[in-house]
Design a protein around this motif. Sequence first.
Motif, PDB file in Angstrom:
ATOM      1  N   GLN A 148      11.211   2.398  -0.603  1.00 44.40           N
ATOM      2  CA  GLN A 148      11.837   2.537  -1.971  1.00 44.40           C
ATOM      3  C   GLN A 148      10.713   3.175  -2.764  1.00 44.40           C
ATOM      4  OE1 GLN A 148      11.994  -0.159  -0.090  1.00 44.40           O
ATOM      5  NE2 GLN A 148      14.194  -0.507   0.152  1.00 44.40           N
ATOM      6  N   ARG A 149       9.503   2.679  -2.797  1.00 40.55           N
ATOM      7  CA  ARG A 149       8.403   3.037  -3.601  1.00 40.55           C
ATOM      8  C   ARG A 149       7.468   4.188  -3.025  1.00 40.55           C
ATOM      9  NH1 ARG A 149       6.331  -1.469  -6.807  1.00 40.55           N
ATOM     10  NH2 ARG A 149       7.546  -3.370  -6.293  1.00 40.55           N
ATOM     11  N   ARG A 150       7.978   4.665  -1.820  1.00 36.29           N
ATOM     12  CA  ARG A 150       7.209   5.693  -1.008  1.00 36.29           C
ATOM     13  C   ARG A 150       5.549   5.531  -1.138  1.00 36.29           C
ATOM     14  NH1 ARG A 150      10.044  10.727  -0.085  1.00 36.29           N
ATOM     15  NH2 ARG A 150       7.852  11.729  -0.767  1.00 36.29           N
ATOM     16  N   LEU A 151       5.211   4.093  -0.697  1.00 38.26           N
ATOM     17  CA  LEU A 151       3.860   3.780  -0.912  1.00 38.26           C
ATOM     18  C   LEU A 151       3.552   3.111   0.501  1.00 38.26           C
ATOM     19  CD1 LEU A 151       1.365   3.109  -2.785  1.00 38.26           C
ATOM     20  CD2 LEU A 151       2.518   0.971  -3.392  1.00 38.26           C
ATOM     21  N   GLN A 152       2.235   3.638   0.833  1.00 45.48           N
ATOM     22  CA  GLN A 152       1.674   3.043   2.053  1.00 45.48           C
ATOM     23  C   GLN A 152       0.397   2.287   1.749  1.00 45.48           C
ATOM     24  OE1 GLN A 152       0.819   5.075   5.960  1.00 45.48           O
ATOM     25  NE2 GLN A 152      -1.291   4.904   5.069  1.00 45.48           N
ATOM     26  N   LEU A 153       0.327   1.156   2.235  1.00 49.71           N
ATOM     27  CA  LEU A 153      -0.880   0.224   2.030  1.00 49.71           C
ATOM     28  C   LEU A 153      -1.478  -0.189   3.192  1.00 49.71           C
ATOM     29  CD1 LEU A 153       0.709  -2.065  -1.051  1.00 49.71           C
ATOM     30  CD2 LEU A 153      -0.651   0.192  -1.177  1.00 49.71           C
ATOM     31  N   ARG A 154      -2.682   0.215   3.219  1.00 44.42           N
ATOM     32  CA  ARG A 154      -3.534  -0.251   4.637  1.00 44.42           C
ATOM     33  C   ARG A 154      -4.757  -1.185   3.944  1.00 44.42           C
ATOM     34  NH1 ARG A 154      -7.149   3.237   8.128  1.00 44.42           N
ATOM     35  NH2 ARG A 154      -6.915   4.639   6.457  1.00 44.42           N
ATOM     36  N   LEU A 155      -4.949  -2.231   4.681  1.00 42.51           N
ATOM     37  CA  LEU A 155      -5.937  -3.282   4.089  1.00 42.51           C
ATOM     38  C   LEU A 155      -6.581  -3.784   5.479  1.00 42.51           C
ATOM     39  CD1 LEU A 155      -2.950  -4.384   2.686  1.00 42.51           C
ATOM     40  CD2 LEU A 155      -4.638  -5.185   1.155  1.00 42.51           C
TER      41      LEU A 155
END
Length: 189
Positions: A84-91
Amino acid sequence: MDLNRFEAAAWAALSEAAADPQSGFRYLTLCTVDAALQPQARTVVLRQCADDRRTLTFHTDVRSPKWQEMAANPQVTVLGYCHQRRLQLRLTGQAECYAAGTDIARAAWYGLPQHTRQTYTGGPPGEARAIADGLPEAAAAEAGECRFGVVIVRASVLDAYQLQRNDNQRALFHYSFDGGLQEREWLNP
């Protein structure tokens, strides 16, 4: 969008996901390394996010391979993508494991609903399933407490990648052990 707002939006999305089972970041991929130095990935449920300390909390069975892998090598990566946000988060960061009997595990266990506690009553994860032992439902759920563990990942790096129709944005954030922002920079997508 500036770097401050981009970082704040990423952590806000994770914080919202910990409280919303329908959130795109509720289910994240936890990556570890096994004893044969092979990468391992599995889906975990985000239970808490403390954006001020840069921590993510998950629950697991202490008999699981991932628990053993994190005990041997606490360096992990957590990956999430919200469609939905078109957001990838890699931590990337370090896992801290809290087994039954610790204050953290005890508090989390008693905060779980009965049906979630029952998740920890069966045999070891990944092994052949045995026939149910016939314990009463409440007693079986309580028996799972000794198998319950809490994993807190303390992020040292956040790589955030926002997909957009034009001008994708990507940034890298480095954190100190206590969660303070040390460095930040825009990256080429």
